[in-house]
Design an enzyme around this catalytic site. Structure first.
Site, short mmCIF file in Angstrom:
data_model
loop_
_atom_site.label_atom_id
_atom_site.label_comp_id
_atom_site.label_asym_id
_atom_site.label_seq_id
_atom_site.Cartn_x
_atom_site.Cartn_y
_atom_site.Cartn_z
N ASN A 1 -38.43 -8.25 35.57
CA ASN A 1 -38.74 -9.60 36.05
C ASN A 1 -39.75 -9.59 37.19
O ASN A 1 -40.13 -10.66 37.67
CB ASN A 1 -37.47 -10.30 36.54
CG ASN A 1 -36.50 -10.59 35.41
OD1 ASN A 1 -36.90 -10.63 34.24
ND2 ASN A 1 -35.24 -10.79 35.74
N SER B 1 -32.75 -9.58 26.20
CA SER B 1 -31.45 -9.89 25.61
C SER B 1 -31.43 -11.23 24.87
O SER B 1 -30.76 -11.38 23.86
CB SER B 1 -30.37 -9.89 26.69
OG SER B 1 -30.69 -10.81 27.71
N ASP C 1 -31.03 -12.73 38.46
CA ASP C 1 -31.21 -11.59 37.55
C ASP C 1 -32.16 -10.58 38.19
O ASP C 1 -33.36 -10.83 38.31
CB ASP C 1 -31.79 -12.08 36.22
CG ASP C 1 -31.85 -10.97 35.18
OD1 ASP C 1 -31.61 -9.80 35.54
OD2 ASP C 1 -32.13 -11.28 34.01
#
Length: 444
Positions: A295, A142, A290
């Site tokens: 990740n 993003s 997050d």
């Protein structure tokens, strides 16, 4: 190795100017309105009487929103990712599901836009510092995209490069998207989300500061130094700027690749991540909030989990950490009276509750605490707990409950919700109760 220069025009340019982004939001709003008119006419012709909210929150509009947000990137896409992880409290699953692809990847920048960003940050002769630079990003998200490169002195780096205009557009992006959400009727008018949007703006501005993220990454690296379970990349300060984060490149397999691994391996991976999150909340008071699956990678040689992306790392206030500690204790003990009192102290609910709201809230606490009270491992893949909790949340909304939790708690819940999704995806079995009790018996 040969130098690879980012000169192509492939990819989708990030609209970096304010007017260009506003135009995109206008196109999104107009597209949604057009779908509402067309779908409404069709359903009326079939003798149905659909509500405006049903027409706006349709799968077709979700697909349109996902496409536009992935092109805009930045804060707009980040808010779309948050909506995709909504537990059914405010938007229906059939709207949230098409947005899920926003959690995986975004469009990449075209080569000329990438080159302009690199020149602005490193100067016109930046290419001379590298033996090679892979033009094709290995990830696009993003706020930025990641490229692999090898320096003249032989270091292999992962370079996280921010999209142009992202930081400057955060406020207007959130305001514009909040306006579209308000128009949709997805959020009840009596729910004040202004504090949440303000907190989201603050969070995203922190995420867009790569020098800050570098500092957070160093903090986690120090905390996890010598860990048998986790690996973090090293920061390379000589290539790091506010818009570029230079890290050591760590190869590995996506965490979702473990879906075909033996049960024991899947159990261990999810147990490690839940254990780390509890440590972050109750002991470190520093949490990476997050939960995007991208990740987390797995080192295929050591089995350790590679932790990436610390832009969303945030400090947890001691009072909030202590409150969650008390809430977990009440859940393990099955004490819904105490859980309700703690929830009031934390601001999760108001001081006074309607009788039907209190009844439903007690049922939510009882359901959520069940895995903590269970003897033996909890089977994430074989439970309908998530569906039951979503139904209770929807029942609360239908009963008129309108009290969003304080903004810092929203990001904590997002992390736990994402881990729940991952554990379900991997069909993991985890001794949640034993894990929580172990952390509750130790103090920060």
């Amino acid at each position: 190795m040969n130098k690879k220069r980012p000169t192509g025009d492939e990819g989708v340019a990030v609209p970096s100017q304010r007017l260009a982004r506003i135009a995109r939001f206008g196109a999104l709003g107009a597209g949604i309105a057009g779908n509402v008119v067309a779908e409404g006419a069709q359903r009326l012709a079939r003798g149905e009487r659909p509500s405006l909210q049903d027409l706006v929150l349709s799968p077709a509009n979700a697909r349109k929103a996902a496409d536009q947000l992935s092109r805009l990137r930045g804060a707009a896409m980040k808010l779309g990712q948050l909506l995709s992880m909504d537990g059914g409290d405010f938007i229906p699953p059939e709207f949230a599901e098409p947005l899920e692809r926003l959690r995986a990847s975004a469009h990449e920048m075209p080569g000329r836009q990438l080159k302009a960003v690199l020149t602005e940050n490193w100067g016109p002769r930046w290419i001379t510092r590298f033996k090679s630079f892979d033009v094709k990003p290995i990830a696009a998200a993003s706020i930025g995209q990641v490229h692999r490169a090898t320096t003249r002195d032989g270091r292999t780096l992962a370079l996280k490069i921010q999209y142009p205009g992202v930081r400057e557009s955060i406020d207007s992006d959130i305001d514009n998207l909040a306006g579209i959400i308000g128009m949709s009727g997805a959020i009840p008018k009596d729910v004040d989300l202004k504090p949440l949007f303000a907190e989201l703006k603050k969070q995203l501005k922190e995420e867009a500061d790569y020098e800050r993220e570098a500092a957070r990454l160093k903090s986690f690296a120090e905390i996890l130094n010598g860990s048998d379970d986790f690996i973090t990349p090293d920061v390379h300060d000589d290539f790091t700027t506010k818009n570029i984060l230079a890290m050591s490149y760590l190869g590995g397999a996506p965490i979702e690749s473990l879906s075909d691994a033996p049960q024991e391996v899947r159990n261990q991976a999810v147990t490690r991540l839940i254990d780390l999150t509890l440590r972050e909340l109750l002991h470190y008071r520093l949490m990476q909030t997050d939960p995007n699956f991208a990740n987390f990678f797995v080192d295929e040689q050591t089995g350790k989990i590679i932790l990436l992306d610390f832009g969303a790392a945030r400090d947890i206030e001691p009072a909030l950490s202590d409150g969650y500690r008390a809430l977990l204790t009440a859940a393990i003990n099955g004490d819904t009276d105490e859980a309700l009192n703690i929830a009031k102290d934390l601001g999760f609910v108001g001081d006074t509750l309607a009788t039907d709201h209190e009844t439903l809230m007690r049922e939510v606490f009882d359901l959520a605490g069940a895995p903590l009270r269970q003897d033996g491992p909890f089977d994430f893949g074989g439970t309908d707990l998530g569906v039951k909790l979503r139904d209770k949340a929807f029942a609360l909304r239908q009963a008129g409950f309108a009290h969003p939790p304080p903004p810092p708690a929203v990001f904590i819940h997002r992390k736990f919700g994402g881990l729940y999704l991952l554990a379900t995806r991997l069909n993991a079995h985890v001794e949640i109760g034993a894990l929580a009790r172990r952390h509750l018996t130790t103090t920060p």
